[in-house]
Design an enzyme around this catalytic site. Structure first.
Site, PDB file in Angstrom:
ATOM      1  N   ASP A 193     -28.286  35.065  21.431  1.00 16.69           N
ATOM      2  CA  ASP A 193     -27.146  34.910  20.521  1.00 16.69           C
ATOM      3  C   ASP A 193     -27.584  34.394  19.151  1.00 16.69           C
ATOM      4  O   ASP A 193     -26.827  34.463  18.191  1.00 16.69           O
ATOM      5  CB  ASP A 193     -26.118  33.948  21.123  1.00 16.69           C
TER       6      ASP A 193
ATOM      7  N   LYS B 234     -19.907  43.803  27.518  1.00 17.26           N
ATOM      8  CA  LYS B 234     -21.353  43.562  27.448  1.00 17.26           C
ATOM      9  C   LYS B 234     -22.031  43.929  28.766  1.00 17.26           C
ATOM     10  O   LYS B 234     -23.147  44.477  28.773  1.00 17.26           O
ATOM     11  CB  LYS B 234     -21.607  42.096  27.079  1.00 17.26           C
TER      12      LYS B 234
ATOM     13  N   GLN C 244     -20.512  32.483  26.759  1.00 19.33           N
ATOM     14  CA  GLN C 244     -19.380  33.074  26.048  1.00 19.33           C
ATOM     15  C   GLN C 244     -18.464  31.994  25.470  1.00 19.33           C
ATOM     16  O   GLN C 244     -18.024  31.094  26.180  1.00 19.33           O
ATOM     17  CB  GLN C 244     -18.581  33.983  26.990  1.00 19.33           C
TER      18      GLN C 244
END
Length: 296
Positions: free
Chosen positions: A121, A54, A98
């Site tokens: 997200d 990412k 994460q």
């Protein structure tokens, strides 16, 4: 019957990244650089790899990124305090925590602490609620949003289709079902969710025009579970032993690809299908967050 046509996630992701780069340039012309903060707790090897991928995508698109790594024993309160600081940081338009997190940290509390406006997200209860209500002002979770783009950009008819989603997880299964059944031009499917307690999963799968496998069970979907000509999307990432591999193991999806490609009409490879789309949609969400912040 000919082999299934491959749905090239890498190529479609590149299309989306090209569109996103144009939006990044437009923001930079106004003195705004989109910013994304990654927060990782502990040294999970897979998490290190995913965040690294990412970070690379951000660099390629001109998105500012910063990665904050906390020790695995970090108290939950310390992580929450960090998120509150990032919520008020004007350089940061998106925040990604994460997963997985250490067991002593509650994921639901963490996701609820991230500002809904920076929740790229799509896990904050506000954004989850907006998805369920059909309110397009929220952020969609990246993997389901990426799957929708795969379907739409591959010319697959969703409206009126029988869609079966294997898996009821909060990250893919549930939001995917919600996206496909929306009253929208790129949805309007009839959706069935199957899970570990579903009776006769095979019968449900055989009805599917669109079959999305997100159960986390290696090679679960066999050829005799797929309707001839169906579209098959493989979300799974499972490590299985393989003595022939240098590492002694390899990654496989939830679909028995070699067998199913002889029955399906279109199918995603794994890797090279859903994975690149997840990152592309994260970048798109981050740029959209920056655009929305610039309006306020």
């Amino acid at each position: 019957m000919p082999l299934a046509a491959l749905i090239d996630g890498r190529a479609i992701a590149r299309q989306i990244e090209g569109e996103t780069s144009v939006r990044v340039a437009a923001l930079k012309s106004r003195g705004i650089q989109p910013g994304l903060a990654f927060v990782r707790v502990g040294e999970d090897p897979a998490s290190r790899v995913y965040v690294g991928m990412k970070e690379k995508a951000c660099a390629q698109l001109g998105i500012f990124s910063q990665t904050i790594v906390l020790p695995a024993e970090t108290p939950e309160a310390e992580l929450l305090a960090l998120l509150v600081r990032l919520n008020s940081d004007a350089r940061v338009h998106g925040i990604l925590v994460q997963a997985p997190l250490p067991r002593h940290i509650r994921e639901t509390t963490v996701y609820s602490t991230v500002s809904p406006q920076k929740d790229v997200d799509g896990f904050h209860p506000v954004n989850v609620g907006k998805l369920m209500l059909g309110d397009t002002s929220g952020f969609l979770p990246c993997t389901p949003a990426g799957i929708l783009e795969l379907l739409v950009r591959s010319g697959i008819k969703i409206e009126g289709a029988e869609a079966v989603v294997l898996g009821r997880g909060n990250i893919v299964g549930k939001p995917m079902a919600a996206i496909l059944c929306q009253k929208a031009k790129t949805a309007n499917a009839t959706v069935t969710i199957c899970h570990s307690m579903t009776r006769d999963i095979k019968a449900h799968c055989l009805r599917a025009d669109i079959l999305i496998a997100a159960m986390g069970v290696a090679n679960f979907v066999k050829a005799d579970m797929v309707k001839p000509g169906a579209v098959v999307i493989d979300v799974g990432v499972n490590r299985v032993s393989d003595p022939a591999a240098k590492s002694g193991s390899r990654l496989v999806g939830d679909v028995d690809f070699e067998a199913v490609k002889a029955v399906a009409g279109k199918i995603t490879p794994n890797p090279g299908g859903v994975g690149p789309m997840t990152i592309a949609m994260l970048m798109q969400n981050t740029v959209r967050a920056a655009e929305l912040a610039a309006k306020n």
